[in-house]
Design a protein around this motif. Structure first.
Motif, PDB file in Angstrom:
ATOM      1  N   GLN A  65      -5.840   9.611   6.594  1.00 11.93           N
ATOM      2  CA  GLN A  65      -5.869   8.219   6.126  1.00 11.93           C
ATOM      3  C   GLN A  65      -5.016   8.066   4.869  1.00 11.93           C
ATOM      4  O   GLN A  65      -4.226   7.128   4.749  1.00 11.93           O
ATOM      5  CB  GLN A  65      -7.327   7.799   5.865  1.00 11.93           C
ATOM      6  N   GLU A  66      -5.145   8.994   3.942  1.00 14.52           N
ATOM      7  CA  GLU A  66      -4.378   8.942   2.691  1.00 14.52           C
ATOM      8  C   GLU A  66      -2.881   9.071   2.969  1.00 14.52           C
ATOM      9  O   GLU A  66      -2.075   8.349   2.382  1.00 14.52           O
ATOM     10  CB  GLU A  66      -4.846  10.071   1.773  1.00 14.52           C
ATOM     11  N   LEU A  67      -2.518   9.965   3.867  1.00  4.79           N
ATOM     12  CA  LEU A  67      -1.120  10.173   4.243  1.00  4.79           C
ATOM     13  C   LEU A  67      -0.496   8.870   4.760  1.00  4.79           C
ATOM     14  O   LEU A  67       0.574   8.466   4.316  1.00  4.79           O
ATOM     15  CB  LEU A  67      -1.039  11.266   5.316  1.00  4.79           C
ATOM     16  N   PHE A  68      -1.184   8.199   5.672  1.00  3.42           N
ATOM     17  CA  PHE A  68      -0.665   6.951   6.240  1.00  3.42           C
ATOM     18  C   PHE A  68      -0.714   5.810   5.221  1.00  3.42           C
ATOM     19  O   PHE A  68       0.195   4.991   5.163  1.00  3.42           O
ATOM     20  CB  PHE A  68      -1.425   6.570   7.516  1.00  3.42           C
ATOM     21  N   ASP A  69      -1.775   5.752   4.440  1.00  2.00           N
ATOM     22  CA  ASP A  69      -1.930   4.664   3.476  1.00  2.00           C
ATOM     23  C   ASP A  69      -0.794   4.660   2.443  1.00  2.00           C
ATOM     24  O   ASP A  69      -0.331   3.611   2.020  1.00  2.00           O
ATOM     25  CB  ASP A  69      -3.295   4.757   2.784  1.00  2.00           C
ATOM     26  N   LYS A  70      -0.330   5.841   2.069  1.00  2.00           N
ATOM     27  CA  LYS A  70       0.757   5.956   1.078  1.00  2.00           C
ATOM     28  C   LYS A  70       2.093   5.470   1.623  1.00  2.00           C
ATOM     29  O   LYS A  70       2.941   5.008   0.884  1.00  2.00           O
ATOM     30  CB  LYS A  70       0.918   7.417   0.637  1.00  2.00           C
ATOM     31  N   LYS A  71       2.284   5.594   2.943  1.00  2.00           N
ATOM     32  CA  LYS A  71       3.613   5.335   3.520  1.00  2.00           C
ATOM     33  C   LYS A  71       3.731   4.023   4.285  1.00  2.00           C
ATOM     34  O   LYS A  71       4.817   3.644   4.685  1.00  2.00           O
ATOM     35  CB  LYS A  71       3.988   6.490   4.450  1.00  2.00           C
ATOM     36  N   LEU A  72       2.615   3.332   4.503  1.00  2.00           N
ATOM     37  CA  LEU A  72       2.643   2.115   5.313  1.00  2.00           C
ATOM     38  C   LEU A  72       2.250   0.886   4.513  1.00  2.00           C
ATOM     39  O   LEU A  72       1.492   0.970   3.551  1.00  2.00           O
ATOM     40  CB  LEU A  72       1.659   2.239   6.487  1.00  2.00           C
ATOM     41  N   ALA A  73       2.728  -0.268   4.962  1.00  2.00           N
ATOM     42  CA  ALA A  73       2.287  -1.538   4.393  1.00  2.00           C
ATOM     43  C   ALA A  73       0.893  -1.887   4.916  1.00  2.00           C
ATOM     44  O   ALA A  73       0.090  -2.512   4.223  1.00  2.00           O
ATOM     45  CB  ALA A  73       3.267  -2.647   4.736  1.00  2.00           C
ATOM     46  N   LEU A  74       0.581  -1.456   6.150  1.00  2.00           N
ATOM     47  CA  LEU A  74      -0.747  -1.682   6.734  1.00  2.00           C
ATOM     48  C   LEU A  74      -1.802  -0.952   5.916  1.00  2.00           C
ATOM     49  O   LEU A  74      -1.510   0.083   5.316  1.00  2.00           O
ATOM     50  CB  LEU A  74      -0.801  -1.112   8.167  1.00  2.00           C
TER      51      LEU A  74
END
Length: 190
Positions: A50-59
């Motif tokens: 979750q942290e990995l995606f949260d850092k790289k996405l606008a979503l």
């Protein structure tokens, strides 16, 4: 009134993190359809996807929890060791029953559940991976008149999963990740 009438479900395994990241990086923070992501990972691996995606996405990336309602602009990530199901009230249900296709979470379980709830308003996307998980679920989405998309096997890091899906669902759309992203942007309601 329910918050959403459509759902995008994405599944992948080996190579699926990179492919899904490329697809999702182009979507705006106010993307109008919730997205559920089921990626195989090591059963006892506690890495924070979750942290990995949260850092790289606008979503807004969140790990799925029981009874959480679907919301637009969110990427819901399947937790390790749980099957993810969708309920008729558009909330999640987590299940720790037996492995399916040697996996928990199983992509097939989530795809089948999404198709049962959202029917023709389901968009199923199967990415790179080294198993056949997801192929029967994608076929079920297609049979329910939903949209079935498979990452082009020549582009996938491991082509086993896309090839199995193409074989089980001859009517699926085969696309490179840039085209999948472009297609998802056409679905966005401003």
């Amino acid at each position: 009134m329910l918050a959403t009438s459509r759902l995008i479900v994405i599944g992948g395994s080996w190579g699926g993190i990179q492919a899904s990241m490329k697809i999702l990086q182009g979507l705006p923070a106010n993307y109008s359809i919730p997205i559920v992501l089921v990626l195989h990972r090591l059963r006892n691996y506690e890495g924070n996807m979750q942290e990995l995606f949260d850092k790289k996405l606008a979503l807004k990336a969140v790990e799925i929890d029981d009874k959480v309602p679907l919301e637009a602009g969110h990427l819901y990530i399947a937790p390790a060791n749980y099957h993810v199901l969708l309920e008729k009230d558009h909330t999640f249900s987590l299940d720790d029953s037996e492995l399916e296709n040697y996996s928990r979470p199983s992509i097939d379980v989530t795809f089948n559940s999404a198709a049962d709830v959202f029917g023709k308003n389901t968009v199923g996307i199967l990415l790179s991976g080294a198993s056949k998980d997801g192929s029967s679920g994608l076929k079920y989405i297609f049979e329910k008149r939903g949209t079935a998309i498979v990452q082009h096997p020549g582009e996938a890091e491991i082509s086993t999963m896309p090839l199995a899906a193409i074989q089980s669902t001859p009517g699926c759309s085969i696309m490179h990740v840039e085209r999948i992203q472009a297609y998802l942007l056409t679905l966005h309601e401003h």
